[in-house]
Design an enzyme around this catalytic site. Structure first.
Site, PDB file in Angstrom:
ATOM      1  N   GLY A 173       0.803  -1.200   0.042  1.00 46.99           N
ATOM      2  CA  GLY A 173       0.046  -0.079   0.109  1.00 46.99           C
ATOM      3  C   GLY A 173       1.015   1.122  -0.021  1.00 46.99           C
ATOM      4  N   CYS A 174       0.306   2.242  -0.501  1.00 47.74           N
ATOM      5  CA  CYS A 174       0.997   3.518  -0.616  1.00 47.74           C
ATOM      6  C   CYS A 174       1.494   4.027   1.015  1.00 47.74           C
ATOM      7  CB  CYS A 174       0.236   4.728  -1.220  1.00 47.74           C
ATOM      8  SG  CYS A 174      -1.534   4.987  -0.734  1.00 47.74           S
ATOM      9  N   TYR A 175       0.478   4.268   1.843  1.00 44.06           N
ATOM     10  CA  TYR A 175       0.976   4.586   3.096  1.00 44.06           C
ATOM     11  C   TYR A 175       1.887   3.653   3.661  1.00 44.06           C
ATOM     12  CZ  TYR A 175      -2.794   8.047   3.502  1.00 44.06           C
ATOM     13  OH  TYR A 175      -3.709   8.835   3.402  1.00 44.06           O
TER      14      TYR A 175
END
Lengths: 352, 352, 352, 352
Positions: free
Chosen positions: D145-147
């Site tokens: 995921g990006c986070y």
């Protein structure tokens, strides 16, 4: 063949964009990177997005540092390019991203810039009829201004085809703030520009006005007069130009007005740009956005005919720093040096 | 006297702005707050910035709920106002923020809106010559569109004075996204609009075109034709309109061109708006920004004369939701009800 | 009673916001408007959004110009307030929007500001327990910093109630660029800040850190230590503060963890702010946005309990220039002078 | 060797970014471009920035259309990948940009996603210790995921070195709106997000929380607990993560606190990333901005030690769509297929 390139003015936005493009150009090696007050600084301090060049140290913008490269990009304040170029060898390709050598008419230069005219260089807008022939082998190239690039791309087909009247052109353009340069001015700080639109240089005073008139006049063989109003938009990059001109009665008469005329006009733009690698006339009904060309060398275009006022309305979106400055410069370099015109420039836009 | 007001369409941007203004209006008590699909919801869920009204619950937009107030604001989708208004008592002041009752020409309505014309109400632009007399005591008022408000404010003085030619008006305007309403559409999401400018409704198709032509024609007594191009700008609020028209030869002849003509033109705008409480012609050389009028009922204006093309260029900045919608509506209400015209509207702009 | 007010630093953002609020304040007449380098300039040139004050001319920031008013607002660079205040009569209410008189600990002042401590004035955060009593009749008031305002509002209820541990507070806040002032710096120009988030003052170095610790320590009677990281967000106004602290075991033990503990914690915030006119704890499940409080004196708050880490996470949104500076200043003025606390401050937020 | 690649979910932001990168990848030929409801549409209608692919027509996302390529990128709504992947040949490289195969703990998956766990694939974060060995030759890869990408990059060095305590990690991150996808929702429209910051998923509920904990736990061999708060920032792209953790007493004891400890901590990050091609620990005193990595595969990092609270504060900026999604996917593809890891990814960031 591998080209060596020097870039001056590397701490500004134009110079930074030239470096961004050259760093990915398959045929180019970046040589000297120069600046004035920032000489001695790591590029990473000034252009932190240029990761692969972060540890390069800027050197002074001198003839010594710029000489010895195949191509020299000048991204200097206006009035500074001529002196530098004069001292560079005649067989070095010098590409001036500044205004100094764009205008053919010395009186116009003096009127708008208030200084002596430095002379005229081949104009680096390959899409202008006849331009490629003049750029091939050229050793001095004047990169067009960002507003002229989008304005000319918007209207050239119609003027070249004799379809538009020369005396009633109105252009309103919105530019991102990078067009105003990397300058510490109150009116440019984020708190002032975010959430705000404002015009400037209204009433014919903007320096890009004579340049737009020059290009349209050259394409049409007529004395084109333009009302040009630039506005500042709350975005970093991009120009959206809305350009409108009256349809010439002689042209309109061939098509009897209405749908046939509208189709004939659109065909002019579509045909004119059919073989251009970077100019995209959108499918009918689609309108360009600056984001669709962001950080790319593409221009996106659409036109409409408004029978109510007998005008063509042409909208053109470019990235002011890419196609409007550094991309146009690299495209001209490619042509001048006999490289593939699209070399190093075929990346997509960045969206969203 | 304390006025009771009902507001319909309270979940949208226009309705929300009417509520924002009325909540601070010293002469108004807010009665019913109505909506369609959002009936039953706390206002705080939909308009979290309206803190003092957060616990009010929206009721259904019905005649029963709207009746019994001194004034009813309609902020409904176009085509919906007439039916509601017809059932409200004739002595209730009904102010329609929608388009239904703006146009005088039924054919124009049908051409641009594709539905039967609902009739024409007094036009709520107090600055239009003669408008205040028509608004005093009026019981039905059509609030102008946001683009027409800024376009008419930009050009009315010149047309009223007979200084401009009717057949060559070009208007390009940039609007914040709230002008497109609180609508869940892909082309309006932040990822698409931030950092981007794009045109729409190009070529004469935008519905505000006939409304602009109507106002300028009324002021000049001529048949004014307008090329109007709206663009979407990356900001929530505000319209910047750039409007340009040719100077009439008869007018120009009185002043011999050049500086005298420029001064005479500017004086028309300055004098015309000297007593207007909300229209500010800026000092010479200053140009308006949308931020300087943000969230206020003010319009900021400047004009220039461009001798190169013999055109006046007028730039007008308003907040599309305030002066362009809700502020204009409240200003008209004040006039209609005999309140001070500036009552509840004399707050400053919000900047930075 | 009508209060006369002088405002210094009127060309900056804090001074401009004080003027914006005072211009609509029913109990205040604006007297001298002062500046330093901009003395002699029309206010309209510097703050074009303050339409009703546009023709007022700024005078020099001198004791002579500031004296003779009931209240004097100082919006000066830090280090400049003490000298001015010392020369103003003791019975003039002086409200310092700068930092000079906020800290109680001279050593902390000197450590963070590098200059001698000017002394401590009553702290103008009415929501701090006991603050109103200290502000009533006060003649000198220190307006809290913008980050301390939002940070203290976020966490005060929990610390006042003894529910939180003092040694593990982490605060990360995002501020609009107006918090950095109206300063011509490259890192603040729109081209740099639009589309970008960046931290600054990381690692405990930001000057608001000791002020936040002071307030939380005062509320709790404990020595609260805070890790504070500010970030710059691409918007003009607003602060969103995310503040988190461990729940004290003694407090948690009363509720056995889980849902009961979460509910007990939320009740502390809800009850604590139930009578506060400007602090809005949102309904459960709704989270604040800076836009919902834009240009208003409201703070919007929500909290959650995260059992996984035994932390309360409190989010608070304010407008840094309104509640975080000028609104807080006017609120404190109202209290000090015995006016209604909400006088001139009860307008809504501006959205969208 | 030329790789053929199919891309599903091509009408969304993740799919569009994969296409943008692959279009410039020297080793890849783009095969099928698939979508669900948009099958049959020209790509130019949906992704107008992908100029060189504008005339490609999207086909249905079916196993038939995806099969027969060397690599298949899945950018599908979560819960949809497993079924598609199961039908693709075992020797096809399948790279899932969605969440389905990231978590190792089925109970965590079910708690956060509310559906049965589809299994775990090799995790495509090459910078995670040991990851490259697992990715070489892999045929199934889960893109982080990006986070989690930015959070893990921020803290991995400290946890791998045993310098940080596992039970007191606080992460607050600001994401551009593209992280929320190309979804027509009122809370995502430009009018709502421009000029506003707001948190969401507060209190441990965001689905990226267990993924961040998983990565940090794996690196440290400890059971790391994280307080994670995401916020939505008014920009299209980019994540700025502020991550903070207590320094382990055992580690601190080696350096006696103060400057030595700060230097030792910074050295861990610098050394850890010294050979990483895309991770840039900035020179001391420089802090990252999202713009400096915009549209690039780089992460920019800096850390500070705050002795007042004994915490490391690490700030990491990435582009959520590039390094945070599509760039990470291509980087993993390069490793899996034995290409140069940086192939097609060595372009600079786009600024300003």
């Amino acid at each position: 063949m591998r080209i060596s390139a020097a870039v001056s003015g590397a701490s500004g936005y134009a110079g930074g964009e030239v470096l961004r493009l050259l760093a990915s150009h398959p045929d180019v090696t970046i040589g000297a990177i120069t600046a004035h007050s920032n000489a001695g600084t790591r590029l990473g301090e000034l252009q932190p997005h240029l990761h692969s060049l972060a540890d390069r140290v800027l050197v002074e913008t001198t003839v010594e540092n710029l000489a010895g490269h195949d191509v020299v990009f000048l991204a200097l304040p206006h009035g500074k390019s001529a002196a530098v170029a004069a001292q560079l060898p005649a067989d070095t390709l010098v590409i001036d991203a500044g205004a100094d050598h764009r205008l053919q008419d010395a009186a116009e230069w003096e009127k708008f810039y208030g200084s002596p005219h430095a002379g005229t260089w081949p104009y680096g807008l390959p899409e202008l009829p006849g331009a490629r022939a003049r750029l091939q082998g050229a050793k001095r190239i004047a990169v067009p201004g960002c507003y002229p690039t989008s304005s000319l791309l918007a209207l050239l087909p119609g003027f070249s085809a004799g379809a538009l009247l020369p005396d009633d052109v109105v252009i309103v353009a919105a530019s991102g703030t990078s067009g105003a340069g990397k300058a510490a001015k109150i009116n440019l700080i984020g708190s002032e520009v975010m959430g705000s639109m404002s015009p400037y240089g209204v009433g014919g005073g903007h320096r890009h006005t004579p340049e737009i008139q020059q290009g349209l006049s050259e394409a049409s063989g007529l004395d084109v007069k333009v009302s040009f109003t630039p506005t500042l938009a709350p975005m970093s990059r991009g120009i959206l130009t809305t350009a409108t001109a009256k349809v010439a009665p002689g042209f309109a008469a061939q098509f009897g007005g209405g749908q046939d005329l509208a189709a004939a006009l659109r065909r002019i733009w579509v045909d004119s740009y059919a073989d251009e690698p970077f100019i995209k006339v959108l499918p009918e009904g689609r309108w360009p956005s600056t984001k669709s060309v962001q950080a790319s060398n593409y221009a996106a275009l659409q036109i409409a005919y408004d029978p109510n006022v007998n005008r063509v309305v042409a909208c053109c979106a470019i990235d002011n720093l890419t196609k409007g400055t550094a991309g146009g410069a690299v495209q001209s370099m490619n042509i001048a040096l006999g490289l593939a015109e699209t070399s190093g420039l075929s990346f997509q836009g960045v969206a969203p």
